[in-house]
Design an enzyme around this catalytic site. Structure first.
Site, short mmCIF file in Angstrom:
data_model
loop_
_atom_site.label_atom_id
_atom_site.label_comp_id
_atom_site.label_asym_id
_atom_site.label_seq_id
_atom_site.Cartn_x
_atom_site.Cartn_y
_atom_site.Cartn_z
N SER A 137 45.44 41.16 50.56
CA SER A 137 45.66 42.57 50.20
C SER A 137 44.49 43.02 49.34
CB SER A 137 46.95 42.68 49.38
OG SER A 137 47.06 43.94 48.78
N TYR A 150 52.43 40.65 41.66
CA TYR A 150 52.08 40.84 43.08
C TYR A 150 50.58 40.60 43.26
CZ TYR A 150 51.21 42.86 47.62
OH TYR A 150 50.79 43.02 48.91
C1 8X3 Z 1 49.41 46.28 49.75
C2 8X3 Z 1 48.38 47.12 49.05
O1 8X3 Z 1 47.90 48.68 47.08
O2 8X3 Z 1 50.14 48.73 48.01
O3 8X3 Z 1 49.29 44.95 49.50
O4 8X3 Z 1 49.41 46.85 46.69
S1 8X3 Z 1 49.02 47.86 47.65
#
Ligand code: 8X3
Length: 249
Positions: A137, A150
């Site tokens: 990501s 996350y």
């Molecule tokens: C997804 C991108 O910016 O929503 O992993 O975390 S974000």
């Protein structure tokens, strides 16, 4: 004919990738937790290629090894592994973070990716070839406010992508990552625990990436000649410049 093993295939980027790879004539092992969705997708894609569904939770260690080791002969050789399963839970300052959310993200995004990979490494090493694509990501390239755990889980994916490429190098196995930015999937709904209004707001007033955009890139990555390895890609919608800068109407 090649076979691809896709985790998180029941929705979003995983599902779109399954469709895109089926158009390349790549056989599929579709993995996910939601069996009916996998079966439905199998029905659709079986018209083009051979499809096998494997229903398990990547974070359940025993289940992962049991299921992968029980693959029928026809699907026992895996050429392409797409480590796509991943989720975000919560978007709070770290001091207010929910410990269960932290466990879930680390269990799925990091440990789950490791369990699945560990179960598949011996197959690829035996074959002396293989291709692993880790779906990271932009959150694994840049920490943003309230992204904390996350982001940490996706930084771990980035580290593991590099680690796999190094350690599997002598076995002829390609390893690369695709790191999407804002992509409209169930991602934000899961992050905000079903608060669809809040989730909708994340992708409002600009054009986000669609799962099909990332699937098309994965299709390109897996169809390069053997000597070409796309090691790391960061993909954002045009309206997004970094994790916090989005040009909204
Ligand atoms: C997804 C991108 O910016 O929503 O992993 O975390 S974000």
């Amino acid at each position: 004919m090649k076979t691809a093993f896709i985790t998180g295939a029941s929705s979003g980027i995983g599902k779109a990738t399954a469709r895109a790879l089926s158009r390349e004539g790549i056989n599929l092992i579709l993995c996910g937790r939601r069996e009916e969705r996998l079966i439905e997708l199998k029905k659709e894609l079986s018209k083009r290629v051979a499809v096998y569904t494997l229903c398990f939770d990547v974070s359940k260690k025993e289940e992962v090894f049991e299921k992968i080791n029980s693959l029928p002969e026809k699907f026992s050789e895996i050429d392409i592994l797409i480590n796509n399963a991943g989720n975000a839970h919560g978007l709070d300052p770290i001091q207010d973070g929910n410990i269960e959310d932290w466990d879930t993200m680390l269990d799925i995004n990091v440990k789950g990716l490791l369990y699945v990979s560990k179960a598949i490494f011996p197959k690829m090493i035996n074959q002396g070839a293989g291709h692993i694509i880790n779906i990271g990501s932009t959150a694994g390239k840049e920490v943003y406010p309230n992204g904390n755990v996350y982001c940490a889980s996706k930084y771990a994916v980035d580290a593991l992508n590099q680690a796999m490429r190094l350690d599997l190098n002598k076995h002829g196995i390609k390893v690369g990552a695709v790191n999407p930015g804002l992509t409209q999937t169930e991602f934000s709904e899961v992050r905000f625990k079903g608060d669809t209004e809040k989730a909708k707001g994340v992708y409002e007033d600009f054009t986000p990436l669609r799962p099909e955009d990332i699937a098309d890139i994965i299709r390109f990555v897996v169809t390069r000649p053997y000597h070409v390895n796309i090691a790391d890609l960061v993909v954002m919608p045009t309206a997004q410049a970094n994790s916090v800068t989005v040009n909204k109407d």
